[in-house]
Write a protein that holds these residues in place. Structure first.
Motif, short mmCIF file in Angstrom:
data_model
loop_
_atom_site.label_atom_id
_atom_site.label_comp_id
_atom_site.label_asym_id
_atom_site.label_seq_id
_atom_site.Cartn_x
_atom_site.Cartn_y
_atom_site.Cartn_z
N LEU A 107 -28.23 23.12 9.90
CA LEU A 107 -26.78 23.00 9.86
C LEU A 107 -26.35 21.54 9.91
O LEU A 107 -26.69 20.81 10.84
N GLN A 108 -25.60 21.09 8.90
CA GLN A 108 -25.16 19.70 8.84
C GLN A 108 -24.23 19.39 10.02
O GLN A 108 -23.28 20.13 10.29
N PHE A 109 -24.48 18.28 10.71
CA PHE A 109 -23.69 17.96 11.90
C PHE A 109 -22.25 17.66 11.56
O PHE A 109 -21.33 18.13 12.25
N ASP A 110 -22.01 16.87 10.53
CA ASP A 110 -20.62 16.54 10.18
C ASP A 110 -19.83 17.80 9.89
O ASP A 110 -18.68 17.94 10.33
N HIS A 111 -20.41 18.73 9.17
CA HIS A 111 -19.73 19.99 8.85
C HIS A 111 -19.44 20.78 10.13
O HIS A 111 -18.32 21.27 10.31
N ALA A 112 -20.42 20.89 11.01
CA ALA A 112 -20.22 21.65 12.25
C ALA A 112 -19.12 21.03 13.10
O ALA A 112 -18.26 21.75 13.64
N ALA A 113 -19.12 19.71 13.21
CA ALA A 113 -18.09 19.04 14.00
C ALA A 113 -16.72 19.22 13.37
O ALA A 113 -15.71 19.42 14.06
N ASP A 114 -16.67 19.16 12.05
CA ASP A 114 -15.41 19.31 11.33
C ASP A 114 -14.84 20.71 11.52
O ASP A 114 -13.64 20.89 11.78
N VAL A 115 -15.69 21.72 11.43
CA VAL A 115 -15.25 23.11 11.63
C VAL A 115 -14.75 23.31 13.06
O VAL A 115 -13.73 23.96 13.29
N ALA A 116 -15.46 22.73 14.02
CA ALA A 116 -15.05 22.84 15.42
C ALA A 116 -13.67 22.21 15.64
O ALA A 116 -12.84 22.75 16.38
#
Length: 433
Positions: A166-175
């Protein structure tokens, strides 16, 4: 529902899930002709409600919402449906670790996403590198091996992927775009999500055609040709309202959206519902909510409807274990989760009245569940690209929503916004939200 495919229309909406239905409602308000084409023999996408002969309601897909999901709440109110609170009283449990450790681990993960906003944080540096995963962020934490396992299990259940994919930037953005401080497990529709689908689809039933998979989309000058298994239809614009993992199969390889669509990987999830004579876990002061370290990606929730004579406990298995279980027989799947339930709730959990399951792994029309997510090594922020309107095509799905991404609320909000993009082009004027 419509039976025949017209030769042309103003807008084709691909997919009859919540994004597509929300887009259709907006187009209808402005008097735009449209056709909604759906591959399955039902509407709803990742919403699938079963009404049993006994009068029970089984939500095989989306089930819960919270009080900040305004778009969804408005639709429920217009449909004259009722909301019920989901049970939330009692102690939570963690299989393989104590609950205080589990809560501390999840809080640490949430703080990591928060810290990623700050340009001075060590986690923020990971956001500029598309190859960095959530595992890379976890590596920067000062945590125990147990805490890492708890975080990994939580990610697998909620995101359907392991932390190293899971890409970190994507996960942080979704959060960041979860537009609420409240839990996503507060309320449910008393009549079931299926009742909401029916209410949304009824005014446009003559513009929906089922069992019609779209095979290709091709833009020629200012028109789009939508190829289906029943023939083709010409439109002025197309709203592709299916998950990215499905959409990539119907646009050409050289399409402007292709790299963005390819960035997503479907999540893997299996949802089980066990019915019992009474909610016995409450006898011990338990909420029915749990997670597991020993069976990574596992979680449970009490889904007993208020006033019901039957008690329901719902279990979720996400990530690699969901994919592994999907390859086994139904009996073997139950034998895998039963020992976890017994460890958590006692021997009574081993003897339900009934067990139902829905496997959301490699689903041909929605990919998986709960959503598709951007994998490490893929491009940064592909959702922003898919929210364009270019060459007469735009996209709408929960995955790219700017509010509540991954939820029904986000799907509906993005569907309305996709319709707005199309309306502004066709009408040549600004359309208010």
């Amino acid at each position: 529902m419509r039976q025949r495919l017209p030769e042309k229309t103003d807008v084709v909406i691909v997919g009859a899930g919540m994004s597509g239905l929300a887009a259709a409602r907006r187009l209808q308000e402005f008097g735009i002709s449209f056709l909604m084409v759906e591959a399955q023999n039902r509407i709803g996408g990742r919403i699938q409600t079963e009404y049993t002969q006994k009068g029970d309601i089984i939500e095989h897909g989306a089930q819960a919402l919270n009080g900040d999901m305004k778009y969804l709440l408005s639709a429920i109110n217009r449909a004259g449906l009722n909301l019920l609170p989901l049970p939330a009283i009692g102690r939570h449990l963690c299989d393989g670790a104590n609950i205080s450790s589990a809560r501390a681990a999840i809080a640490k993960l949430e703080r990591t996403f928060e810290k990623a906003k700050s340009r001075w944080s060590k986690f923020s540096k990971l956001r500029s590198d598309p190859g960095k995963s959530v595992a890379d962020a976890v590596d920067l934490m000062s945590i125990t091996a147990e805490t890492r396992k708890i975080i990994g299990s939580n990610i697998e259940e909620l995101w359907g992927q392991p932390i190293d994919k899971l890409q970190f930037d994507h996960a942080a953005d979704v959060a960041e775009r979860y537009d609420s401080y409240n839990s996503d497990w507060e309320l449910e529709i008393a009549e079931g999500f299926g009742a909401l689908l029916t209410a949304l689809a009824e005014p446009i039933a003559h513009q929906i055609i089922l069992e019609t998979p779209v095979t290709a989309i091709q833009t020629i000058n200012d028109r789009v040709i939508v190829e289906t298994t029943r023939g083709s239809v010409t439109a002025k614009a197309v709203i592709v309202a299916v998950p990215p993992t499905v959409a990539k199969g119907i646009v050409p390889p050289d399409h402007w959206s292709h790299e963005a669509l390819e960035s997503y990987k479907a999540g893997d999830l299996i949802k089980f519902m066990m019915s019992y004579n009474h909610p016995f876990w409450r006898d011990f002061g338990l909420s029915g909510t749990s997670t597991s370290v020993d069976l990574s990606g596992f979680a449970t929730a009490d889904t007993t409807k208020k006033g019901s004579e039957q008690a329901n406990l719902t279990a979720f298995v996400g990530g690699p274990n969901a994919r592994k279980l999907a390859s086994l027989s139904e009996e073997h799947r139950w034998e895998t989760i039963k020992p976890v339930l017994v460890r958590l709730f006692g021997n009574e959990a081993a003897n339900p009245i009934s067990v139902t399951e829905r496997i959301w792994v490699d689903d041909p029309w929605v990919g998986g569940a709960y959503n598709a997510h951007v994998t490490a090594g893929s491009m940064l922020k592909p959702d922003a690209i898919l929210r364009r309107f270019e060459d007469q095509v735009t996209f709408a799905c929960a995955e790219i929503a700017t509010r509540f991404p991954g939820y029904v609320e986000g799907a509906m909000d993005e569907g309305a916004k996709a319709a707005k993009r199309v309306l502004e082009t066709l009408n040549g004027q600004y359309v208010r939200d």
